[in-house]
Motif scaffolding. Structure first.
Motif, PDB file in Angstrom:
ATOM      1  N   LEU A  70       0.902  -1.352  -0.062  1.00 16.39           N
ATOM      2  CA  LEU A  70       0.049  -0.014   0.023  1.00 16.39           C
ATOM      3  C   LEU A  70       0.725   1.268   0.080  1.00 16.39           C
ATOM      4  CD1 LEU A  70      -2.743  -0.972   2.604  1.00 16.39           C
ATOM      5  CD2 LEU A  70      -2.971  -0.943   0.135  1.00 16.39           C
ATOM      6  N   VAL A  71       1.974   1.346   0.950  1.00 16.62           N
ATOM      7  CA  VAL A  71       2.715   2.527   1.134  1.00 16.62           C
ATOM      8  C   VAL A  71       3.634   2.854  -0.146  1.00 16.62           C
ATOM      9  CG1 VAL A  71       2.615   2.481   3.581  1.00 16.62           C
ATOM     10  CG2 VAL A  71       4.628   1.421   2.353  1.00 16.62           C
ATOM     11  N   LEU A  72       4.204   1.793  -0.749  1.00 16.08           N
ATOM     12  CA  LEU A  72       4.879   1.956  -2.075  1.00 16.08           C
ATOM     13  C   LEU A  72       3.973   2.547  -3.064  1.00 16.08           C
ATOM     14  CD1 LEU A  72       6.797  -1.409  -2.072  1.00 16.08           C
ATOM     15  CD2 LEU A  72       7.765   0.790  -1.993  1.00 16.08           C
ATOM     16  N   ASP A  73       2.853   2.108  -3.415  1.00 15.14           N
ATOM     17  CA  ASP A  73       1.655   2.564  -4.060  1.00 15.14           C
ATOM     18  C   ASP A  73       1.421   3.812  -3.729  1.00 15.14           C
ATOM     19  OD1 ASP A  73       0.080   2.155  -6.625  1.00 15.14           O
ATOM     20  OD2 ASP A  73      -1.545   2.356  -5.011  1.00 15.14           O
ATOM     21  N   LYS A 112       5.408   9.113   5.403  1.00  8.29           N
ATOM     22  CA  LYS A 112       4.097   9.822   5.311  1.00  8.29           C
ATOM     23  C   LYS A 112       2.931   8.827   4.993  1.00  8.29           C
ATOM     24  CE  LYS A 112       5.703  14.365   4.239  1.00  8.29           C
ATOM     25  NZ  LYS A 112       5.822  15.572   2.996  1.00  8.29           N
ATOM     26  N   ALA A 113       3.275   7.950   4.009  1.00  5.39           N
ATOM     27  CA  ALA A 113       2.088   7.069   3.631  1.00  5.39           C
ATOM     28  C   ALA A 113       1.788   6.043   4.763  1.00  5.39           C
ATOM     29  CB  ALA A 113       2.644   6.463   2.233  1.00  5.39           C
ATOM     30  N   VAL A 114       2.875   5.622   5.350  1.00  6.52           N
ATOM     31  CA  VAL A 114       2.764   4.793   6.366  1.00  6.52           C
ATOM     32  C   VAL A 114       2.013   5.394   7.633  1.00  6.52           C
ATOM     33  CG1 VAL A 114       3.948   3.550   8.578  1.00  6.52           C
ATOM     34  CG2 VAL A 114       4.937   3.395   6.162  1.00  6.52           C
ATOM     35  N   LYS A 115       2.289   6.636   8.163  1.00  4.53           N
ATOM     36  CA  LYS A 115       1.366   7.330   8.926  1.00  4.53           C
ATOM     37  C   LYS A 115       0.055   7.705   8.515  1.00  4.53           C
ATOM     38  CE  LYS A 115       5.446   9.960  10.804  1.00  4.53           C
ATOM     39  NZ  LYS A 115       5.955  11.411  11.001  1.00  4.53           N
ATOM     40  N   ARG A 141      -1.726   5.492   6.455  1.00  2.00           N
ATOM     41  CA  ARG A 141      -2.439   4.258   6.289  1.00  2.00           C
ATOM     42  C   ARG A 141      -2.755   3.794   7.779  1.00  2.00           C
ATOM     43  NH1 ARG A 141      -4.894   2.013   2.005  1.00  2.00           N
ATOM     44  NH2 ARG A 141      -3.852   3.013   0.071  1.00  2.00           N
ATOM     45  N   LEU A 142      -1.829   4.156   8.655  1.00  2.78           N
ATOM     46  CA  LEU A 142      -1.943   3.664  10.242  1.00  2.78           C
ATOM     47  C   LEU A 142      -3.237   4.379  10.774  1.00  2.78           C
ATOM     48  CD1 LEU A 142       1.617   2.862  11.457  1.00  2.78           C
ATOM     49  CD2 LEU A 142       0.045   1.256  10.234  1.00  2.78           C
ATOM     50  N   SER A 159      -5.628   6.083   9.276  1.00  2.00           N
ATOM     51  CA  SER A 159      -7.128   5.884   8.627  1.00  2.00           C
ATOM     52  C   SER A 159      -7.625   4.433   9.302  1.00  2.00           C
ATOM     53  CB  SER A 159      -6.784   5.738   7.170  1.00  2.00           C
ATOM     54  OG  SER A 159      -5.959   4.449   6.584  1.00  2.00           O
ATOM     55  N   GLY A 160      -6.768   3.475   9.583  1.00  2.00           N
ATOM     56  CA  GLY A 160      -7.171   2.278  10.085  1.00  2.00           C
ATOM     57  C   GLY A 160      -7.265   2.410  11.657  1.00  2.00           C
ATOM     58  N   ASN A 161      -6.862   3.479  12.472  1.00  2.50           N
ATOM     59  CA  ASN A 161      -6.855   3.294  13.655  1.00  2.50           C
ATOM     60  C   ASN A 161      -5.748   2.530  14.333  1.00  2.50           C
ATOM     61  OD1 ASN A 161      -8.942   5.526  13.984  1.00  2.50           O
ATOM     62  ND2 ASN A 161     -10.495   4.179  13.854  1.00  2.50           N
ATOM     63  N   HIS A 162      -4.849   2.093  13.855  1.00  2.00           N
ATOM     64  CA  HIS A 162      -3.850   1.332  14.214  1.00  2.00           C
ATOM     65  C   HIS A 162      -2.505   2.380  14.883  1.00  2.00           C
ATOM     66  CE1 HIS A 162      -5.607  -1.798  12.072  1.00  2.00           C
ATOM     67  NE2 HIS A 162      -5.310  -1.090  10.876  1.00  2.00           N
ATOM     68  N   LYS A 163      -2.064   1.918  16.016  1.00  2.00           N
ATOM     69  CA  LYS A 163      -0.806   2.694  16.557  1.00  2.00           C
ATOM     70  C   LYS A 163       0.288   2.390  15.954  1.00  2.00           C
ATOM     71  CE  LYS A 163      -2.992   2.730  21.226  1.00  2.00           C
ATOM     72  NZ  LYS A 163      -2.977   2.314  22.596  1.00  2.00           N
ATOM     73  N   ASN A 164       0.427   1.307  15.323  1.00  2.00           N
ATOM     74  CA  ASN A 164       1.773   0.935  14.763  1.00  2.00           C
ATOM     75  C   ASN A 164       1.574  -0.222  13.563  1.00  2.00           C
ATOM     76  OD1 ASN A 164       1.756  -1.495  16.243  1.00  2.00           O
ATOM     77  ND2 ASN A 164       2.490  -0.543  17.932  1.00  2.00           N
ATOM     78  N   ALA A 165       2.777  -0.591  13.151  1.00  2.00           N
ATOM     79  CA  ALA A 165       2.740  -1.555  11.978  1.00  2.00           C
ATOM     80  C   ALA A 165       2.265  -2.761  12.482  1.00  2.00           C
ATOM     81  CB  ALA A 165       4.118  -1.420  11.118  1.00  2.00           C
ATOM     82  N   GLU A 166       2.661  -3.174  13.447  1.00  2.00           N
ATOM     83  CA  GLU A 166       2.285  -4.458  14.305  1.00  2.00           C
ATOM     84  C   GLU A 166       0.640  -4.547  14.451  1.00  2.00           C
ATOM     85  OE1 GLU A 166       3.286  -7.485  17.997  1.00  2.00           O
ATOM     86  OE2 GLU A 166       4.004  -5.527  17.933  1.00  2.00           O
ATOM     87  N   GLN A 167       0.012  -3.882  14.818  1.00  2.00           N
ATOM     88  CA  GLN A 167      -1.408  -3.567  14.962  1.00  2.00           C
ATOM     89  C   GLN A 167      -2.053  -3.591  13.496  1.00  2.00           C
ATOM     90  OE1 GLN A 167      -3.083  -0.689  17.171  1.00  2.00           O
ATOM     91  NE2 GLN A 167      -2.439  -1.181  19.059  1.00  2.00           N
ATOM     92  N   PHE A 168      -1.411  -2.947  12.671  1.00  2.00           N
ATOM     93  CA  PHE A 168      -2.084  -3.313  11.099  1.00  2.00           C
ATOM     94  C   PHE A 168      -1.913  -4.717  10.732  1.00  2.00           C
ATOM     95  CE2 PHE A 168      -1.411  -3.287   6.619  1.00  2.00           C
ATOM     96  CZ  PHE A 168      -2.523  -2.674   6.112  1.00  2.00           C
TER      97      PHE A 168
END
Length: 246
Positions: A90-93, A212-215, A217-218, A220-229
């Motif tokens: 997602l973030v690469l796109d 910026k894309a990671v932040k 995406r996280l 928008s999904g209400n995820h605190k970090n990549a692990e929660q995603f």
């Protein structure tokens, strides 16, 4: 004189640089290129096998095979990259990083071999003729890529965002570890290293956009970090349980 208690206090008082989730110590540049190239090859093969449901192999079989350098680090990078692939896609796109399809060795020959098992003798002979044609076509020099190979982009973006970090790459020093009589090994190594260097530069240039894309995406999904995603994805719980170290 400092007693044991005072020594422990001083050691605890020394500020330590915080490390990101899953971050590792950076390797020497030359070894890093080798690890990234190996990891990208394994990731490409595993994703190809998952998509085609053929030619699969375990991560350990591929990362701990003879000839693989820095096996433990390569294994760790592969496991962590695979865990983050749903987010990295997602973030690469989102960041606009141009990707090209992976070139998986023996992909067509492996699939042809599986199909040939159920075919007649005449069809087998036709398949062999087609296979020879395919092999002849691979002798032609490939067209210059217009982006980063997909699995290499996954590996490099994982390193940049969650791993040991990524810095601009310079020119590679000639290596004497892979010499051959006709010089093919040296040419192949030079080509592979050049591809990794070019890809690294592209991903480094996009790090700001990737972060910026990671932040986004996280958030928008209400995820605190990549692990929660990752845990929120289908099969995320099982994926998170896979050990990074062999």
């Amino acid at each position: 004189h400092i007693d044991d208690l005072g020594l422990r206090f001083l050691l605890c008082a020394v500020p330590r640089r915080p490390r990101r989730m899953g971050a590792r110590r950076a390797l020497p540049r030359g070894l890093s290129r080798v690890v990234w190239r190996q990891a990208a090859g394994v990731v490409a093969r595993l994703l190809d096998a998952d998509g085609s449901r053929r030619g699969g192999a375990s991560v350990k079989t591929l990362t701990l095979a003879p000839g693989v350098a820095a096996k433990k680090v390569t294994h760790a990078v592969v496991c962590e990259t695979l865990k983050h692939v749903p987010l990295l896609k997602l973030v690469l796109d989102d960041a606009g990083v141009s990707l090209v399809d992976d070139v998986v060795p023996n992909r067509r020959r492996r699939r042809d071999a599986d199909d040939d098992r159920d075919e007649t003798k005449d069809e087998d002979e036709d398949a062999e003729d087609d296979s020879e044609t395919d092999l002849e076509e691979t002798d032609e020099p490939p067209a210059a890529p217009t982006g980063v190979a997909r699995s290499l982009a996954y590996v490099l973006s994982y390193e940049a965002l969650f791993g040991a970090g990524l810095e601009p790459d310079g020119e590679a020093k000639p290596s004497t570890n892979h010499q051959s009589a006709d010089g093919s090994a040296e040419r192949n190594e030079k080509r592979d290293v050049a591809a990794v260097i070019a890809a690294t530069r592209l991903v480094v240039d996009a790090i700001g956009a990737l972060q910026k894309a990671v932040k986004k995406r996280l958030k928008s999904g209400n995820h605190k970090n990549a692990e929660q995603f990752m845990l929120a994805q289908p099969g995320g719980q099982a994926l998170a349980a896979v050990p990074t170290h062999s």
